[in-house]
Design a protein around this motif. Structure first.
Motif, short mmCIF file in Angstrom:
data_model
loop_
_atom_site.label_atom_id
_atom_site.label_comp_id
_atom_site.label_asym_id
_atom_site.label_seq_id
_atom_site.Cartn_x
_atom_site.Cartn_y
_atom_site.Cartn_z
N VAL A 21 27.25 -104.35 -56.39
CA VAL A 21 27.07 -105.66 -55.77
C VAL A 21 26.24 -105.53 -54.50
CG1 VAL A 21 28.23 -107.57 -54.59
CG2 VAL A 21 29.17 -106.66 -56.72
N ALA A 22 26.59 -104.56 -53.65
CA ALA A 22 25.90 -104.39 -52.38
C ALA A 22 24.42 -104.07 -52.58
CB ALA A 22 26.58 -103.30 -51.56
N ALA A 23 24.13 -103.16 -53.51
CA ALA A 23 22.74 -102.76 -53.75
C ALA A 23 21.92 -103.92 -54.30
CB ALA A 23 22.70 -101.58 -54.71
N ALA A 24 22.49 -104.67 -55.24
CA ALA A 24 21.75 -105.78 -55.84
C ALA A 24 21.50 -106.89 -54.83
CB ALA A 24 22.52 -106.34 -57.04
N ALA A 25 22.52 -107.22 -54.04
CA ALA A 25 22.36 -108.27 -53.04
C ALA A 25 21.33 -107.87 -51.99
CB ALA A 25 23.70 -108.57 -52.38
N ALA A 26 21.38 -106.64 -51.54
CA ALA A 26 20.42 -106.16 -50.55
C ALA A 26 19.00 -106.18 -51.09
CB ALA A 26 20.79 -104.75 -50.09
N ALA A 27 18.85 -105.90 -52.38
CA ALA A 27 17.52 -105.91 -52.99
C ALA A 27 16.88 -107.29 -52.94
CB ALA A 27 17.61 -105.43 -54.44
N PHE A 28 17.72 -108.33 -52.92
CA PHE A 28 17.22 -109.70 -52.83
C PHE A 28 17.13 -110.19 -51.39
CE2 PHE A 28 18.69 -109.77 -57.28
CZ PHE A 28 17.58 -110.35 -57.89
N GLY A 38 37.85 -95.05 -47.67
CA GLY A 38 37.95 -93.69 -48.21
C GLY A 38 36.58 -93.08 -48.42
N LEU A 39 36.41 -92.41 -49.57
CA LEU A 39 35.15 -91.74 -49.88
C LEU A 39 34.18 -92.70 -50.53
CD1 LEU A 39 36.54 -88.38 -51.35
CD2 LEU A 39 35.57 -88.74 -49.07
N MET A 40 32.92 -92.63 -50.12
CA MET A 40 31.88 -93.39 -50.79
C MET A 40 31.77 -92.91 -52.24
SD MET A 40 30.54 -95.55 -48.56
CE MET A 40 28.89 -95.96 -49.16
N GLY A 41 31.56 -93.85 -53.15
CA GLY A 41 31.51 -93.50 -54.56
C GLY A 41 32.81 -93.75 -55.29
N GLY A 42 33.89 -93.90 -54.51
CA GLY A 42 35.17 -94.27 -55.10
C GLY A 42 35.74 -93.25 -56.06
N ASP A 43 36.63 -93.74 -56.92
CA ASP A 43 37.36 -92.87 -57.84
C ASP A 43 36.43 -92.22 -58.86
OD1 ASP A 43 40.33 -92.28 -58.84
OD2 ASP A 43 39.10 -92.68 -60.60
N GLU A 103 24.42 -93.30 -46.02
CA GLU A 103 23.04 -93.24 -45.52
C GLU A 103 22.09 -94.01 -46.44
OE1 GLU A 103 25.48 -90.20 -43.78
OE2 GLU A 103 25.04 -90.66 -45.90
N ARG A 104 22.27 -93.85 -47.76
CA ARG A 104 21.39 -94.56 -48.69
C ARG A 104 21.58 -96.06 -48.56
NH1 ARG A 104 22.10 -96.52 -54.13
NH2 ARG A 104 20.05 -97.03 -54.98
N PHE A 105 22.81 -96.50 -48.49
CA PHE A 105 23.04 -97.94 -48.45
C PHE A 105 22.63 -98.55 -47.11
CE2 PHE A 105 24.97 -97.19 -52.40
CZ PHE A 105 24.98 -98.42 -53.07
N GLU A 106 22.77 -97.82 -46.05
CA GLU A 106 22.25 -98.31 -44.79
C GLU A 106 20.73 -98.38 -44.83
OE1 GLU A 106 25.77 -96.98 -41.66
OE2 GLU A 106 24.08 -95.61 -42.04
N GLY A 107 20.12 -97.46 -45.56
CA GLY A 107 18.67 -97.51 -45.77
C GLY A 107 18.23 -98.72 -46.57
N LEU A 108 19.13 -99.22 -47.41
CA LEU A 108 18.84 -100.42 -48.19
C LEU A 108 19.02 -101.69 -47.37
CD1 LEU A 108 20.64 -99.52 -51.56
CD2 LEU A 108 18.18 -99.41 -51.09
N GLY A 109 19.57 -101.54 -46.17
CA GLY A 109 19.79 -102.70 -45.32
C GLY A 109 21.22 -103.19 -45.30
#
Length: 476
Positions: A21-28, A38-43, A103-109
């Motif tokens: 959701v975060a990546a798709a929304a940021a792309a728009f 917890g840990l990025m990437g989840g279970d 870091e990647r997601f912050e790079g996506l905005g």
């Protein structure tokens, strides 16, 4: 004073669903806050799909080395290094982790907050020293291993999927409570890597799958030395000198004890709802998870819930699919509907076990005698013969007009073959479609075409077909 953030979308949970959701929304170009305690990437990345399949790959390599004699490849026997297999698991996780990283997601905005999130009102929440008021919220907090109330369990060391992959030494004897996909995948993996394994299942193992095809998997695991005790409920667990003693009772009343060095609890998943403040948000939930409508909205129309926390089928691919639906709903105001009937699943044992659509029983209940079940055995497939992978069968469930209603498959690469059938089901294809495509030879995918062709197996003997052929022959 808490720092106020007012994004368009606030996502809670950085597992498969939340990240999508975060990546798709940021792309728009949409302003997004992503919260993860917890840990990025989840279970999936850290404790689930990725490490389990990596360990299964190591186990498959061990099995191949041990059983190469039938291909003329003879060795004294593989030297099993459990720590090295664990190193492989860690390398796979580390290779994928950057894709899911902060870091990647912050790079996506995306604004990423590494804190626990708690709703304080229907339109706001707090995370650390931040208060977030968003136009829409998406809860994607996933699930955790469900630990049943077995007497004595809290007094002994036990493993779940969240701790299993940290083992550096091979368990001498691994007892597994739970005969579902996770339990049996890990049973086979550890058996192939040198452990003695006992599985205790209170009901039937792989109970959600076609019973005939599931029996093939259970037979294969038993042939490899995995002890599978079905209809056997665990009554008590206590510590012993060698590790853990599991006391159980079979359906016929016979009691037994299993003495193991390690105990894995694999009895299902529980939604992560604790601490979210769902009551303050006006979000209804129960022990199965957050209640959502077909469009994945909660009882609070500003809040969506997706993935494991919303109950239903708990798979990474379901979470990803739901993320796409939510993006369409939030950003484009399009009507969306989750259709669980189209969701495939696979158990990644050897042989694999896959399913999509209606089961044979469900199809007959809905369509009666208009249902036909078409089958193709791996033993009749040339590629399976060449690779000595003849233990397996494909079933296609055909309804009125030959339309594909569902499919079940057990055998090598069942997960890959179910991909084709999942597409066919979603596009409402018929046996004519599946019989008419060109499959490269020799491939296991030919099983689909062979089964579909059998739908027309009685055509050569049909008197009207024969008369039509005879009539047309008169014209030269």
């Amino acid at each position: 004073m808490a720092r106020l953030l007012t994004p368009d979308i606030c996502v809670i949970g950085a597992g498969s669903a939340g990240l999508s959701v975060a990546a798709a929304a940021a792309a728009f170009g949409v302003d997004v806050v992503l919260i993860e305690k917890g840990l990025m990437g989840g279970d999936c990345l850290n404790y689930g799909c990725v490490p389990s399949k990596a360990l299964l790959a190591a186990a498959k390599a061990a099995s191949g080395a041990a059983n190469g004699g039938r291909f003329g490849v003879v060795c004294d026997g593989p030297a099993l290094d459990f720590a090295a297999a664990n190193d492989h698991v860690r390398r796979v996780i580390d290779a994928i982790a950057p894709h899911d990283s902060q870091e990647r997601f912050e790079g996506l905005g995306v604004t990423v907050l590494r804190d626990a999130a708690t709703f304080t009102a229907p339109d706001r929440l707090v995370a650390g020293d931040h208060e977030i008021r968003a136009r829409r919220f998406v809860i994607a907090t996933g699930s955790s291993a469900m630990v049943p109330p077995i007497p004595g369990l809290d007094g002994v060391p036990y493993l779940t999927n969240e701790t299993l992959f940290a083992l550096r030494e091979r368990p001498e004897h691994l007892a597994i409570v739970g005969g579902g996909p996770i339990g049996l995948e890990m049973a086979q993996a550890h058996r192939r890597l040198g452990s003695r394994v006992t599985v205790l299942e209170a009901r039937k193992a792989l109970a959600k799958d076609d019973p005939d095809l599931a029996a093939t998997v259970l037979g294969a695991l038993r042939a490899e030395g995995v002890e599978i005790l079905e209809d056997t409920g665990v009554e008590e667990v206590r510590q012993s000198d060698g590790g853990v003693l599991v006391a159980a009772k079979a359906a016929d009343g016979v009691t037994l004890e299993v003495s193991a060095t390690h105990l894995l609890v694999a009895t299902g998943r529980a939604p992560n709802v604790a601490g979210l403040g769902l009551e303050a948000a006006g979000v209804a939930f129960d022990r199965k998870g957050i209640r959502v409508d077909k469009g994945l909205r909660t009882s609070n129309r500003k809040i969506y819930a997706i993935g494991d926390v919303a109950g239903g089928l708990q798979f990474t691919h379901v979470a990803g699919h739901q993320a796409g639906l939510v993006i369409r709903s939030i950003l484009f105001r399009l009507p969306v509907k989750m259709n669980a009937d189209l969701v495939p699943w696979v158990t990644y044992t050897s042989p694999e076990l896959g399913h999509v659509g209606l089961s044979e029983a469900a199809a007959r209940e809905k369509y009666g005698d208009r249902v036909r079940v078409l089958a193709a055995d791996y033993s009749g497939n040339d590629r399976a013969r060449a690779e000595d992978l003849t233990a397996g069968r494909l079933k296609l469930v055909a309804g009125p007009g030959g339309r594909l209603l569902g499919a079940d498959i057990v055998g090598a690469q069942a997960g890959e073959i179910i991909n084709l059938l999942s597409l066919a089901l979603s596009k409402k294809m018929t046996m004519k479609d599946l019989a008419g495509f060109i499959s490269p030879y020799p491939t296991l995918g030919e099983l689909v075409r062979r089964a579909a062709i059998s739908y027309y197996g009685d055509a050569p003997g049909n008197v009207w077909v024969r008369r039509a052929i005879a009539f047309l022959r008169k014209f030269g």
